[in-house]
Design a protein around this motif. Structure first.
Motif, PDB file in Angstrom:
ATOM      1  N   LYS A 273      38.354  56.423  38.519  1.00  0.00           N
ATOM      2  CA  LYS A 273      39.356  56.592  39.447  1.00  0.00           C
ATOM      3  C   LYS A 273      39.127  57.691  40.583  1.00  0.00           C
ATOM      4  O   LYS A 273      39.369  57.676  41.464  1.00  0.00           O
TER       5      LYS A 273
ATOM      6  N   ASP B  27      41.029  53.662  45.582  1.00  0.00           N
ATOM      7  CA  ASP B  27      41.634  53.790  46.888  1.00  0.00           C
ATOM      8  C   ASP B  27      43.198  54.382  46.650  1.00  0.00           C
ATOM      9  O   ASP B  27      43.417  55.015  45.561  1.00  0.00           O
ATOM     10  N   ASP B  28      43.897  54.272  47.732  1.00  0.00           N
ATOM     11  CA  ASP B  28      45.169  55.222  47.610  1.00  0.00           C
ATOM     12  C   ASP B  28      46.132  54.199  46.783  1.00  0.00           C
ATOM     13  O   ASP B  28      47.047  55.019  46.131  1.00  0.00           O
ATOM     14  N   LYS B  29      46.014  53.068  46.370  1.00  0.00           N
ATOM     15  CA  LYS B  29      46.685  52.413  45.186  1.00  0.00           C
ATOM     16  C   LYS B  29      46.251  52.552  43.854  1.00  0.00           C
ATOM     17  O   LYS B  29      46.993  52.066  42.962  1.00  0.00           O
ATOM     18  N   GLY B  30      45.213  53.183  43.779  1.00  0.00           N
ATOM     19  CA  GLY B  30      44.654  53.505  42.287  1.00  0.00           C
ATOM     20  C   GLY B  30      43.821  52.438  41.889  1.00  0.00           C
ATOM     21  O   GLY B  30      43.184  52.405  40.796  1.00  0.00           O
TER      22      GLY B  30
END
Length: 157
Positions: free
Chosen positions: A18, A23-26
């Motif tokens: 991670k 990404d920004d959503k995990g």
């Protein structure tokens, strides 16, 4: 349509993935150049006949979408054996990167192992493994690569 799958990995490997690729959503999106990306491509299989789909896990992966070959709509399942192979590959990637990182810190920047191990853990947001465990693992791996020479002792009688 974007396909993802959740898998269960060891906590420190999940945090590493991670921290490195999420990404920004995990959701972890692997670059095509990685062997892990191609391993996942090879390991995807059709859903089992029972229709069971695992929706739990500590890592959510984007499934690779190939322009030719397997259809992602049908081949979107990873078995337990596949997850184990992925975990082994991530573990190897983790070990290789931290050995390289710690060696570079020690030889080029003259940073001791404890500080470089803590910097590595902070860099990827890994909190489930201690600095001491990482240093011990580094020493074991370093000894596997280049074992130390045992000293011969002469006992005086």
């Amino acid at each position: 349509m974007i396909h993802t799958v959740k898998i269960e990995l060891k906590p420190h490997l999940a945090e590493y993935l991670k921290g490195k690729f999420a990404d920004d959503k995990g959701v972890v999106r692997l670059p095509r150049r990685l062997s892990l990306y191609h391993l996942i491509c090879d390991l995807t299989a059709p859903q089992p006949a029972s229709g069971y789909r695992r929706e739990t896990g500590n890592v959510e992966l984007y499934l690779p979408h190939l322009s030719h070959g397997k259809c992602i709509d049908r081949f979107n399942y990873l078995s337990k054996a596949s997850v184990k192979a992925i975990e082994d590959s991530v573990s190897l990637m983790f070990k290789a990167e931290y050995i390289d990182y710690m060696t570079v810190c020690k030889l080029r920047h003259h940073i001791n192992y404890k500080d470089s191990a803590s910097m590595f853990l902070v860099r990827y947001g890994v909190e489930s493994i201690t600095v001491d465990a990482l240093i011990k693992s580094h020493k074991r791996l370093r000894d596997d690569i280049k074992p130390g020479v045992k000293r011969k002792y002469c006992h005086k009688n």
